[in-house]
Scaffold this active site. Structure first.
Site, PDB file in Angstrom:
ATOM      1  N   ASP A 199       0.824  -1.216   0.000  1.00 55.55           N
ATOM      2  CA  ASP A 199       0.000   0.000   0.000  1.00 55.55           C
ATOM      3  C   ASP A 199       0.853   1.259   0.000  1.00 55.55           C
ATOM      4  O   ASP A 199       0.513   2.260  -0.628  1.00 55.55           O
ATOM      5  CB  ASP A 199      -0.933   0.019   1.221  1.00 55.55           C
ATOM      6  N   LEU A 243     -19.814 -23.241 -27.110  1.00 57.69           N
ATOM      7  CA  LEU A 243     -19.516 -24.645 -27.392  1.00 57.69           C
ATOM      8  C   LEU A 243     -20.770 -25.502 -27.372  1.00 57.69           C
ATOM      9  O   LEU A 243     -21.717 -25.202 -26.648  1.00 57.69           O
ATOM     10  CB  LEU A 243     -18.561 -25.190 -26.330  1.00 57.69           C
ATOM     11  N   GLU A 270      -9.693 -29.426 -20.279  1.00 56.36           N
ATOM     12  CA  GLU A 270      -9.624 -28.312 -19.323  1.00 56.36           C
ATOM     13  C   GLU A 270     -10.893 -28.267 -18.493  1.00 56.36           C
ATOM     14  O   GLU A 270     -11.911 -28.811 -18.892  1.00 56.36           O
ATOM     15  CB  GLU A 270      -9.549 -26.975 -20.079  1.00 56.36           C
ATOM     16  N   LYS A 301     -14.194 -26.446 -17.228  1.00 53.62           N
ATOM     17  CA  LYS A 301     -15.092 -25.427 -17.757  1.00 53.62           C
ATOM     18  C   LYS A 301     -15.478 -24.516 -16.596  1.00 53.62           C
ATOM     19  O   LYS A 301     -16.235 -24.920 -15.710  1.00 53.62           O
ATOM     20  CB  LYS A 301     -16.335 -26.076 -18.374  1.00 53.62           C
ATOM     21  N   ASP A 307     -17.213 -21.596 -14.582  1.00 52.82           N
ATOM     22  CA  ASP A 307     -18.578 -21.098 -14.684  1.00 52.82           C
ATOM     23  C   ASP A 307     -18.652 -19.623 -14.287  1.00 52.82           C
ATOM     24  O   ASP A 307     -19.007 -19.287 -13.166  1.00 52.82           O
ATOM     25  CB  ASP A 307     -19.483 -21.948 -13.786  1.00 52.82           C
ATOM     26  N   GLU A 332     -12.308 -16.583 -18.639  1.00 56.62           N
ATOM     27  CA  GLU A 332     -13.541 -16.506 -17.873  1.00 56.62           C
ATOM     28  C   GLU A 332     -13.321 -15.622 -16.654  1.00 56.62           C
ATOM     29  O   GLU A 332     -12.372 -15.840 -15.894  1.00 56.62           O
ATOM     30  CB  GLU A 332     -13.921 -17.930 -17.437  1.00 56.62           C
ATOM     31  N   TYR A 379      -7.564 -19.390 -23.759  1.00 53.85           N
ATOM     32  CA  TYR A 379      -7.529 -19.475 -25.222  1.00 53.85           C
ATOM     33  C   TYR A 379      -6.740 -18.301 -25.760  1.00 53.85           C
ATOM     34  O   TYR A 379      -6.998 -17.159 -25.379  1.00 53.85           O
ATOM     35  CB  TYR A 379      -8.984 -19.434 -25.726  1.00 53.85           C
ATOM     36  N   LYS A 409     -20.807 -31.450 -19.675  1.00 51.34           N
ATOM     37  CA  LYS A 409     -21.305 -30.787 -18.460  1.00 51.34           C
ATOM     38  C   LYS A 409     -21.504 -31.802 -17.341  1.00 51.34           C
ATOM     39  O   LYS A 409     -22.054 -32.878 -17.554  1.00 51.34           O
ATOM     40  CB  LYS A 409     -22.646 -30.087 -18.751  1.00 51.34           C
ATOM     41  N   CYS A 430     -49.557 -12.030   8.459  1.00 50.10           N
ATOM     42  CA  CYS A 430     -48.184 -12.128   8.944  1.00 50.10           C
ATOM     43  C   CYS A 430     -48.091 -13.194  10.037  1.00 50.10           C
ATOM     44  O   CYS A 430     -48.879 -13.172  10.986  1.00 50.10           O
ATOM     45  CB  CYS A 430     -47.739 -10.772   9.490  1.00 50.10           C
ATOM     46  N   CYS A 470     -47.147 -11.051  13.488  1.00 47.08           N
ATOM     47  CA  CYS A 470     -48.026 -10.048  14.105  1.00 47.08           C
ATOM     48  C   CYS A 470     -49.474 -10.171  13.658  1.00 47.08           C
ATOM     49  O   CYS A 470     -50.345  -9.498  14.198  1.00 47.08           O
ATOM     50  CB  CYS A 470     -47.501  -8.648  13.818  1.00 47.08           C
ATOM     51  N   CYS A 513     -45.480  -7.733   4.956  1.00 46.00           N
ATOM     52  CA  CYS A 513     -46.288  -7.417   6.126  1.00 46.00           C
ATOM     53  C   CYS A 513     -46.249  -5.903   6.253  1.00 46.00           C
ATOM     54  O   CYS A 513     -45.177  -5.316   6.395  1.00 46.00           O
ATOM     55  CB  CYS A 513     -45.697  -8.074   7.375  1.00 46.00           C
ATOM     56  N   CYS A 545     -44.611  -4.774  13.936  1.00 46.23           N
ATOM     57  CA  CYS A 545     -44.283  -6.182  13.707  1.00 46.23           C
ATOM     58  C   CYS A 545     -42.872  -6.469  14.254  1.00 46.23           C
ATOM     59  O   CYS A 545     -41.891  -5.896  13.769  1.00 46.23           O
ATOM     60  CB  CYS A 545     -44.379  -6.461  12.208  1.00 46.23           C
TER      61      CYS A 545
HETATM   62  S1  IVH Z   1     -13.051 -22.374 -24.937  1.00 41.67           S
HETATM   63  C1  IVH Z   1     -14.114 -21.799 -29.249  1.00 41.67           C
HETATM   64  N1  IVH Z   1     -12.381 -23.147 -22.522  1.00 41.67           N
HETATM   65  O1  IVH Z   1     -17.798 -21.940 -21.764  1.00 41.67           O
HETATM   66  C2  IVH Z   1     -13.788 -22.127 -27.851  1.00 41.67           C
HETATM   67  N2  IVH Z   1     -14.461 -22.049 -22.819  1.00 41.67           N
HETATM   68  O2  IVH Z   1     -19.996 -22.921 -23.668  1.00 41.67           O
HETATM   69  C3  IVH Z   1     -14.199 -21.075 -26.937  1.00 41.67           C
HETATM   70  N3  IVH Z   1     -15.701 -21.676 -20.725  1.00 41.67           N
HETATM   71  O3  IVH Z   1     -18.268 -19.199 -23.875  1.00 41.67           O
HETATM   72  C4  IVH Z   1     -14.334 -21.417 -25.532  1.00 41.67           C
HETATM   73  N4  IVH Z   1     -14.212 -22.594 -19.384  1.00 41.67           N
HETATM   74  O4  IVH Z   1     -17.408 -18.758 -21.496  1.00 41.67           O
HETATM   75  C5  IVH Z   1     -13.322 -22.547 -23.287  1.00 41.67           C
HETATM   76  N5  IVH Z   1     -11.632 -23.828 -20.438  1.00 41.67           N
HETATM   77  C6  IVH Z   1     -12.551 -23.236 -21.192  1.00 41.67           C
HETATM   78  C7  IVH Z   1     -13.738 -22.695 -20.646  1.00 41.67           C
HETATM   79  C8  IVH Z   1     -14.680 -22.112 -21.494  1.00 41.67           C
HETATM   80  C9  IVH Z   1     -15.382 -21.967 -19.459  1.00 41.67           C
HETATM   81  C10 IVH Z   1     -16.959 -21.020 -21.127  1.00 41.67           C
HETATM   82  C11 IVH Z   1     -16.802 -19.884 -22.093  1.00 41.67           C
HETATM   83  C12 IVH Z   1     -17.571 -20.264 -23.319  1.00 41.67           C
HETATM   84  C13 IVH Z   1     -18.508 -21.300 -22.790  1.00 41.67           C
HETATM   85  C14 IVH Z   1     -18.820 -22.272 -23.888  1.00 41.67           C
END
Ligand code: IVH
Length: 664
Positions: free
Chosen positions: A35, A81, A110, A112, A114, A169, A222, A308, A402, A405, A420, A426
């Site tokens: 800082d 995807l 990899e 995915k 969220d 992401e 990516y 998924k 309620c 009360c 309420c 209350c």
């Molecule tokens: S690659 C053309 N890698 O999932 C390839 N996507 O349903 C582009 N996501 O829109 C995506 N982890 O927001 C890729 N390891 C990962 C990911 C990933 C999450 C998300 C991303 C994408 C969606 C596809």
């Protein structure tokens, strides 16, 4: 060392410590030392505007200038995807790729993540622009917000291409998400359903300083560009890691379906220990040459697919439904369930949100229900097993009065919740309001908590927040669990709260929809409670970020005589009811002038300009009319405003001219 050298060396040092702390998780210096370096840099930069750098580490703290997002076209479209939920579909994908390529290939597996996807462009090693996915073709330019994410480098190091794009992401870690929701719950603000919504909501906030405070994180997955170091996607990501990007360690190249299955099985379990939400696995053909050969359909690449994970689901029995009353009177139905183990924790309760949600499930007492914990932290009932419904069982109906009360519940237009209306009597509302008032971000009264509030209330010592200020030490010393010393301490902290600044008093009094940030904005725009109480709808909505819903709520609050009386009692008790600082008028230079502000400014924030206008006797207006004296315009003034100003012949002046006018 001249100031230029010092600035450069501080920037390099801060960038390095930032990387070590956030990306590598290996801090080397204390937060305090960090800082101190940051403050020194901020000070030097403000003294030497000639050294401005849009990618200085000081940009990480964001700014409170509100920005409308500009739409930008993606250089490469952002495809999503295709999804699968079964191993057999993964096998089919593998088979299709194998057939099309007719040569050896590797699949990069990899996690995915969220969250919400982002595209970040780097040029000459500097972060140039960050854009959301939008519709895949164009998205919102959220560069300033993305710069506040500490794991995204502002400058890269090493041997990088002159220009390249990183996609990844943006995530809100579980811990941050839970804290944010707890704060929102205390304010009875709508909760984010999952970290994904919280991350995308945060990334779209118009105030980057607020984004900076929300603790977002990011993984990059990516790399794109004409001049990438390797043909292999995996290899490029390893390179990006060296340049300073945060790349997941959970990435593996597989050469067979069996290896892919192994990866999936491992991460389906292990992901529960990660600090961020994941909802599946992404499989990508590793070679860029082979990816191009496979191409894409109109929606998805043919070289990648998402597998998924199944959300965890269990069945259990609905025992009863409670109806909880919040401090604003909102009634929330909560299901009590027969305890069941789900995703590592025992689930006993599930929120039913509101009447609409509850009715859509068609719940009956004793029903066998399915509970799921997907991306959501709070388990939810997803469906009822109709075959197991007990004959003659009673339907769960929303209550009409309620539960505490007995007042008849009301429902406001356009809102799903029931309330309420017995605001004054209350008990959960009374106690809830006092609990909010004393909380840390409000009046911060130490030594009081929900239990003490309950104790004082049950013993008839307090019935509203103003009563706190007439409490006597001997009154509370007599109560169970209260020694004389702690009684004196409580009285002292109540007394200390009288110096809590005006903006926090506005937050503390609990006007519906007025959270901490809104309270600050209101305090700045209406520097005394009397001005705030007198403000009309139009005055309120002309303040940045105050919409009709909030404005209406403020007006109704001050129309209620019970609140007006309460404010008077708080004022008499000695609370801060106006801005502390020199809010008196600086001059009368803008007297009689009505001014409209538009665009993005460099020297001061929009709110500061608004305050300057008021302090110098002028009036702020939200839209241009023939009454407008002039428009104070920054960069990117909205085109419709520009057109209107020109059509009406309203003068436009820039920030320098404006500051000259005030003699600054
Ligand atoms: S690659 C053309 N890698 O999932 C390839 N996507 O349903 C582009 N996501 O829109 C995506 N982890 O927001 C890729 N390891 C990962 C990911 C990933 C999450 C998300 C991303 C994408 C969606 C596809």
């Amino acid at each position: 060392m001249g100031y230029k050298e010092e600035i450069e060396s501080l920037r390099a040092e801060l960038d390095l410590h930032n990387y070590k702390y956030y990306v590598l998780n290996l801090p080397e210096i204390s937060d305090k030392d960090f800082d101190m370096l940051m403050h020194r840099l901020q000070q030097l930069e403000s003294e030497h505007p000639d050294c401005y750098d849009p990618n200085s580490p000081t940009m990480r703290v964001g700014s409170d200038i509100n920005k409308d997002f500009v739409q930008v076209e993606h250089e490469y479209p952002m495809l999503s995807l295709g999804n699968t939920y079964s191993i057999s579909e993964v096998e089919e994908f593998y088979g299709r790729v194998s057939k099309s390529l007719d040569e050896d290939f590797e699949i990069c597996c990899e996690l995915k993540f969220d969250g919400t996807s982002i595209s970040v462009i780097y040029e000459n090693g500097n972060l140039l622009r960050a854009v959301t996915r939008g519709d895949g073709v164009k998205g919102d330019d959220v560069t300033d917000n993305v710069k506040t994410i500490r794991t995204i480098p502002l400058k890269v190091k090493g041997n990088y291409p002159q220009r390249f794009e990183m996609r990844g992401e943006v995530l809100m870690p579980w811990e941050v998400f839970e804290k944010l929701n707890a704060e929102r719950e205390a304010l009875e603000e709508p909760l984010f359903a999952n970290p994904r919504n919280a991350a995308s909501g945060t990334l779209k906030l118009q105030n980057s300083a607020e984004v900076a405070s929300r603790g977002l994180d990011a993984y990059l997955y990516y790399m794109l560009g004409d001049d990438l170091p390797h043909d292999g996607h995996y290899e490029n990501l390893q390179e990006a890691r060296k340049w300073g990007f945060k790349i997941s360690d959970a990435i593996r190249k597989c050469k067979s379906v069996d290896e892919i299955k192994e990866y999936i099985d491992y991460w389906d379990k292990e992901r529960k220990n990660l600090p961020v939400a994941t909802d599946g696995i992404v499989l990508k053909v590793n070679s860029t040459r082979q990816q191009n050969e496979l191409g894409h359909t109109s929606k998805f690449p043919r070289w990648a697919i998402a597998y998924k994970f199944q959300a965890e689901r269990e069945s259990t029995r609905l025992v009863s439904v409670d109806f909880q009353v919040g401090r604003m009177g909102t009634v929330t139905p909560v299901a009590n369930l027969e305890p069941v183990k789900l995703a590592g924790t025992i689930v006993r309760r599930a929120t039913l949100h509101n009447n609409d949600f509850m009715t859509s499930l068609d719940l009956h007492y004793g029903d066998t229900v399915y509970v799921e914990k997907g991306g959501e932290i709070i388990p939810k009932i997803v469906s009822v097993d109709m075959e197991k419904r007990l004959p003659g069982s009673r339907k769960v109906e929303f209550i009409e009065t309620c539960p505490v009360c007995g007042a008849k519940l009301v429902r406001y237009d356009n809102e799903v919740a029931y309330y309420c209306p017995n605001y004054m009597e209350c008990p959960p509302q009374i106690k809830g309001r006092i609990e909010h008032f004393i909380s840390r971000k409000a009046m911060n009264i130490d030594g009081l908590g929900p239990e003490t509030i309950d104790l004082f209330y049950e013993n008839g010592l307090i019935n509203d927040v103003a009563d706190l200020y007439s409490l006597k030490a001997d009154e509370i010393a007599g109560l169970e669990r209260f020694a004389e010393r702690s009684a004196a301490r409580v009285i002292k902290s109540i007394d200390d709260s009288k110096s809590v600044p005006y903006d926090r008093v506005i937050f503390a009094i609990g006007i519906r929809f007025v959270g901490e940030t809104v309270a600050k904005k209101l305090a700045r725009a209406f520097p005394s409670i009397d001005l705030l109480a007198a403000a009309g709808l139009q005055d309120l909505v002309s303040v940045d970020d105050i919409g009709e819903r909030i404005a209406q709520s403020v007006v109704s609050f001050f129309h209620d005589m019970r609140n007006v009386n309460l404010i008077d009692r708080l004022r008499n008790a000695g609370l801060q009811m106006k801005m502390d600082v020199d809010t008196k008028k600086a001059s009368d230079k803008l007297k009689g002038k009505t001014i409209v502000i538009s665009g993005v400014f460099k020297k001061h924030s929009r709110d500061e300009y608004k305050k300057m206008i008021e302090d110098n006797g002028g009036k702020n207006a939200g839209s241009i009319s023939s009454k407008t004296s002039f428009v104070l315009a920054g960069d990117n003034m909205g085109p419709s405003k520009l057109e209107k100003a020109n059509a009406l012949g309203v003068k436009i002046i820039n920030e320098e001219e404006f500051l000259d006018m005030l003699g600054e």
